[in-house]
Design a protein around this motif. Structure first.
Motif, mmCIF file in Angstrom:
data_model
loop_
_atom_site.group_PDB
_atom_site.id
_atom_site.type_symbol
_atom_site.label_atom_id
_atom_site.label_comp_id
_atom_site.label_asym_id
_atom_site.label_seq_id
_atom_site.Cartn_x
_atom_site.Cartn_y
_atom_site.Cartn_z
ATOM 1 N N LEU A 55 8.131 0.695 2.252
ATOM 2 C CA LEU A 55 7.008 0.936 1.558
ATOM 3 C C LEU A 55 7.249 1.259 0.174
ATOM 4 C CD1 LEU A 55 4.796 2.603 4.091
ATOM 5 C CD2 LEU A 55 4.918 0.300 3.880
ATOM 6 N N TYR B 206 11.926 -4.553 3.618
ATOM 7 C CA TYR B 206 10.456 -3.983 4.397
ATOM 8 C C TYR B 206 10.137 -2.750 4.451
ATOM 9 C CZ TYR B 206 8.792 -8.619 4.920
ATOM 10 O OH TYR B 206 8.461 -9.912 4.986
ATOM 11 N N ILE C 58 3.685 -12.677 8.713
ATOM 12 C CA ILE C 58 4.222 -12.072 7.164
ATOM 13 C C ILE C 58 5.579 -12.023 7.188
ATOM 14 C CG2 ILE C 58 3.635 -10.295 5.673
ATOM 15 C CD1 ILE C 58 1.161 -10.998 6.231
ATOM 16 N N ILE C 59 6.249 -11.365 8.292
ATOM 17 C CA ILE C 59 7.471 -11.213 8.207
ATOM 18 C C ILE C 59 8.411 -12.348 8.198
ATOM 19 C CG2 ILE C 59 9.467 -10.015 9.762
ATOM 20 C CD1 ILE C 59 7.514 -7.848 10.351
ATOM 21 N N THR D 73 -1.823 7.617 -1.446
ATOM 22 C CA THR D 73 -0.665 7.087 -2.065
ATOM 23 C C THR D 73 -1.087 5.683 -2.680
ATOM 24 O OG1 THR D 73 0.902 7.988 -0.491
ATOM 25 C CG2 THR D 73 1.765 6.527 -2.285
ATOM 26 N N HIS D 74 -1.786 4.901 -1.913
ATOM 27 C CA HIS D 74 -2.277 3.401 -2.254
ATOM 28 C C HIS D 74 -3.118 3.693 -3.152
ATOM 29 C CE1 HIS D 74 -1.355 1.166 1.653
ATOM 30 N NE2 HIS D 74 -0.418 1.320 1.096
ATOM 31 N N ILE E 62 4.634 -4.204 7.704
ATOM 32 C CA ILE E 62 5.564 -3.220 8.221
ATOM 33 C C ILE E 62 5.025 -1.959 8.859
ATOM 34 C CG2 ILE E 62 5.990 -1.661 6.040
ATOM 35 C CD1 ILE E 62 8.751 -3.256 7.826
ATOM 36 N N LEU E 63 3.804 -1.503 8.644
ATOM 37 C CA LEU E 63 3.341 -0.413 9.168
ATOM 38 C C LEU E 63 3.026 -0.948 10.781
ATOM 39 C CD1 LEU E 63 0.677 0.761 6.696
ATOM 40 C CD2 LEU E 63 2.679 2.107 7.584
ATOM 41 N N LYS E 64 2.562 -2.147 10.907
ATOM 42 C CA LYS E 64 2.148 -2.811 12.267
ATOM 43 C C LYS E 64 3.510 -2.606 12.927
ATOM 44 C CE LYS E 64 -2.319 -4.688 11.760
ATOM 45 N NZ LYS E 64 -2.994 -5.985 11.471
ATOM 46 N N ILE F 137 -1.231 8.026 3.495
ATOM 47 C CA ILE F 137 -0.798 6.636 2.797
ATOM 48 C C ILE F 137 -2.015 6.158 2.180
ATOM 49 C CG2 ILE F 137 -0.614 4.343 3.768
ATOM 50 C CD1 ILE F 137 0.377 5.468 6.339
ATOM 51 N N THR G 79 -1.531 4.938 -6.971
ATOM 52 C CA THR G 79 -0.414 4.113 -7.508
ATOM 53 C C THR G 79 -1.137 3.034 -8.238
ATOM 54 O OG1 THR G 79 0.028 3.156 -5.061
ATOM 55 C CG2 THR G 79 1.716 4.398 -6.011
ATOM 56 N N LYS G 80 -2.401 2.967 -7.554
ATOM 57 C CA LYS G 80 -3.234 1.930 -8.284
ATOM 58 C C LYS G 80 -4.308 2.511 -9.061
ATOM 59 C CE LYS G 80 -1.654 -2.095 -6.675
ATOM 60 N NZ LYS G 80 -0.287 -2.040 -7.399
ATOM 61 N N LYS H 282 -0.838 -5.615 -0.406
ATOM 62 C CA LYS H 282 -0.271 -4.953 0.598
ATOM 63 C C LYS H 282 0.086 -5.313 1.829
ATOM 64 C CE LYS H 282 -0.653 -1.161 -1.975
ATOM 65 N NZ LYS H 282 0.562 -1.109 -2.860
ATOM 66 N N ASN I 231 2.794 -7.053 2.927
ATOM 67 C CA ASN I 231 3.891 -6.606 3.665
ATOM 68 C C ASN I 231 4.039 -5.201 4.248
ATOM 69 O OD1 ASN I 231 5.274 -8.905 2.830
ATOM 70 N ND2 ASN I 231 6.143 -8.269 0.890
ATOM 71 N N ASP I 232 3.242 -4.344 3.264
ATOM 72 C CA ASP I 232 3.180 -2.982 3.750
ATOM 73 C C ASP I 232 2.605 -3.060 5.274
ATOM 74 O OD1 ASP I 232 4.103 -2.296 1.395
ATOM 75 O OD2 ASP I 232 2.924 -0.859 0.969
ATOM 76 N N GLN J 255 8.658 -14.843 5.121
ATOM 77 C CA GLN J 255 9.414 -14.506 3.655
ATOM 78 C C GLN J 255 10.732 -15.222 3.914
ATOM 79 O OE1 GLN J 255 9.564 -11.486 1.520
ATOM 80 N NE2 GLN J 255 7.367 -11.492 1.189
#
Lengths: 225, 420
Positions: free
Chosen positions: A98, A96, B416-417, B13-14, B320-322, B10, B17-18, B314, B316-317, B420
């Motif tokens: 980014l 996990y 989400i976590i 970056t998003h 993880i941010l949360k 952030i 990258t897209k 996103k 997963n992102d 997986q």
């Protein structure tokens, strides 16, 4: 006597879908400062569920939860986010990170969110943490371009960046080979004994658990030992 | 406390990258805004040109003596028939003079009125243009040519010669191009005209007039006021029409009503005379806006779609941010700022492209006989269109970003976590 870092009082939780199911039944325990605790149990015994309640991410439970002797049950999500950011570090089974950010940025992100230090201080701290974990040479690499063991160490560095009271791990070694598991365990152990960091780790790995200070054995939503 | 620096980093970056999806979404907005700017500039430019065509030449209030039957027939004055049902056959119009009684004092009065930009006299006369044995019917209008030029831009419609040339030539005439063509005349030639009563006058052609409406150009010519008065054998106070231009067009109707009452004359205001024109303008504007808004809504759906997909990718992102301490609101702001950045970049680019396209259209030659002053397609470069355009881009991207970002805000990191 050492300070209590985390205390759970009579925690109950039910899953309502598809049928009413009592997942956690009257869970009460404490973690002291510097203590390295592992939670073991069969699949489905509720240990991960418990971990996510303790992590403040899951708020749907009955009972009381104290962090640093402060009641955190019933606080707003905003405050809980802040508590997670400042006091709790996470290490998950899947790394996990980014994937679009560099290793250094991944490590720095929680500190930037906290915003208590300047950018230079945060960067310095992050590099220090990476050095402690012997991965400072990866700092500029993209998180998606490093190996599994390295990723896990990066996420440990990220968990440490805000100098939390407590680190929680959900099977942090579950996805690693024995060499890397050993490595991760040693890192945890070192932080626990040298820096007085408390650790709470859910694991299936008995070798791992045997080496911790205390094992909490769970079955059917109850603590056995 | 919201840490904008982190959130924007952030979001950036998003987006980077897209880059392909970002570009697609931004281009959707660009296209919408560019089309809106071009359409609205071109349409309102055309509208304005057509309006000017009418409003420049048309007096705001036209005052004249209408030939009409008397409203009160003698029988209505007779008390004994007051309560009976009267039928009168074959009513004829009242014999009255064409000239406006006391025209010069009225003009002076109007010129001093605070709402009036100018009131100028005209004399209209029926005449014949004589070419050998052929007599062509026509109208002669006597004008104060310099005042006409100042208030009604008559110089725009003089394709050869100038208003000054007419002013300086006592027996000069500005001939309609239609007549000039029929009679094979050019500037400097002489033309003979005859009045209805039969008197013949030679006039010198000092210029050619083209209104753009062929039927008018084939009959109408202009001469000085004094020339008409002399041709008709009338005195200097013989004035048949008064044209008034106001400072404010909106006052035309009440002003016309007041003049009718005050002077017992007929006064027609511009809106009554050109009612169909307003309707055309309104409908063209309506179509322009309908098309533009449709384009922008389509662009908005594009952004909605792309952000929705991005959020699924996103998950997963977000989790993880949360987990590491970003609140739901922070996550929402990350995605909102992406939408807004797309909106700003796409919108500003759209403004530039729209501006460029309008410039291009503005430089395309557009020559038509009907509009002698127009050389290229008309464009209205109104800064308001650009303000409206960028605001709409911001609003639509904001709305398109709001719904998906609301979903991102509500994502439960635990599911989400654990999933997986």
């Amino acid at each position: 006597m050492k300070n209590t870092v985390l205390e759970a009082l009579h925690i109950d939780k039910y899953f309502k879908n598809p049928v009413l199911f009592h997942v956690l039944n009257d869970i009460t325990f404490k973690i002291n400062q510097g203590e390295f605790v592992s939670i073991m149990g069969k699949s489905g015994c509720g240990k991960s569920t418990l971990l996510y309640i303790l992590s403040t991410m899951d708020t749907d439970y009955e009972g009381k939860l104290f962090l640093n002797n402060e009641l955190i049950t019933g606080k707003s999500r905003k405050i809980l986010s802040y508590i997670r950011n400042k006091h709790i570090g996470f290490v998950f089974q899947f790394h996990y990170l980014l994937s679009e950010f560099s290793v250094l940025e991944n490590v720095m992100l929680p500190a930037k969110k906290l915003g208590e230090k300047s950018f230079q201080e945060i960067e310095y701290d992050a590099i220090q943490k990476l050095k402690m974990l012997n991965i400072e040479h990866l700092a500029k690499k993209l998180a998606s371009r490093i190996s599994g063991g390295e990723k896990q160490r990066v996420s440990i560095a990220r968990a440490l960046i805000n100098n939390p009271l407590l680190i929680m791990g959900d099977e942090p070694t579950g996805n690693l080979d024995s060499y890397n598991s050993e490595n991760v365990f040693n890192i945890f152990k070192q932080f626990s004994s040298e820096q007085g960091l408390s650790l709470l780790v859910v694991t299936h790995d008995e070798d791992f658990a045997m080496q911790t200070d205390r094992i909490i054995q769970m079955d059917d939503g109850k603590i056995i030992t | 406390m919201i840490n904008w620096k982190v959130i924007l980093a952030i979001a950036k970056t998003h987006l980077l990258t897209k880059i392909r999806q970002t570009a697609t979404a931004a281009l959707g907005v660009t296209f919408g805004i560019a089309a809106y700017i071009t359409l609205v500039s071109f349409m309102t430019g055309l509208n304005k040109m057509l309006d000017d065509l009418i409003f420049d030449q048309t007096p705001h209030i036209h005052i004249y003596n209408e030939i009409e039957p008397t409203k009160n027939q003698p029988i209505s004055l007779y008390n004994e028939f007051q309560d009976s049902f009267n039928v009168i056959h074959s009513i004829k119009p009242k014999l009255s003079q064409k000239k406006i009684h006391n025209a010069l004092p009225i003009i002076n009065y109007l010129n001093e009125h605070e709402n009036v930009r100018g009131a100028i006299p005209q004399i209209k006369a029926q005449i014949f243009y004589i070419a050998g044995s052929i007599e062509l019917g026509g109208n002669l209008t006597g004008v104060n040519i310099l005042d006409e030029a100042k208030l009604f831009n008559i110089q725009d419609y003089i394709i050869e010669g100038s208003p000054e040339a007419l002013y300086n030539t006592a027996n000069g005439i500005l001939l309609g191009v239609g007549i000039a063509k029929k009679m094979a005349l050019k500037v400097g030639d002489r033309v003979q005209i005859s009045t209805i009563k039969g008197a013949i006058f030679p006039l010198k052609i000092v210029g050619l007039y083209q209104s753009g409406i062929a039927d008018i150009d084939a009959i109408l010519s202009f001469v000085n006021l004094k020339t008409v008065q002399r041709i008709l054998g009338e005195t200097e106070n013989y004035i048949t029409d008064i044209n008034v231009k106001l400072h404010n067009l909106e006052l035309a109707l009440p002003m016309a009503k007041k003049i009718e009452q005050q002077f017992k004359l007929t006064a027609i205001d511009i809106n009554t005379a050109n009612a169909q024109f307003e309707t055309g303008t309104t409908i063209r504007n309506l179509i322009t806006y309908a098309v533009s808004i449709t384009l922008l809504i389509v662009a908005g759906f594009g952004i909605y779609n792309i952000l929705n997909m991005l959020i699924y990718e996103k998950m997963n992102d977000i989790a993880i941010l949360k987990a590491t301490g970003f609140s739901g609101k922070d996550v929402q702001l990350i995605f909102m700022s992406q939408a807004v950045i797309i909106g700003v970049i796409g919108g500003v680019l759209g403004l530039f492209i729209g501006f460029g396209l309008s410039h291009l259209i503005n430089s395309i030659p557009f020559a038509t006989e009907a509009l002698p002053t127009i050389k290229t397609y008309p464009i209205n470069f109104n800064p308001w269109f650009y303000i409206i355009g960028i605001s709409f881009a911001m609003l639509s991207t904001f709305l398109a970003g709001y719904l998906p970002s609301q979903k991102a805000k509500k994502i439960d990191p635990v599911t989400i976590i654990r999933g997986q």
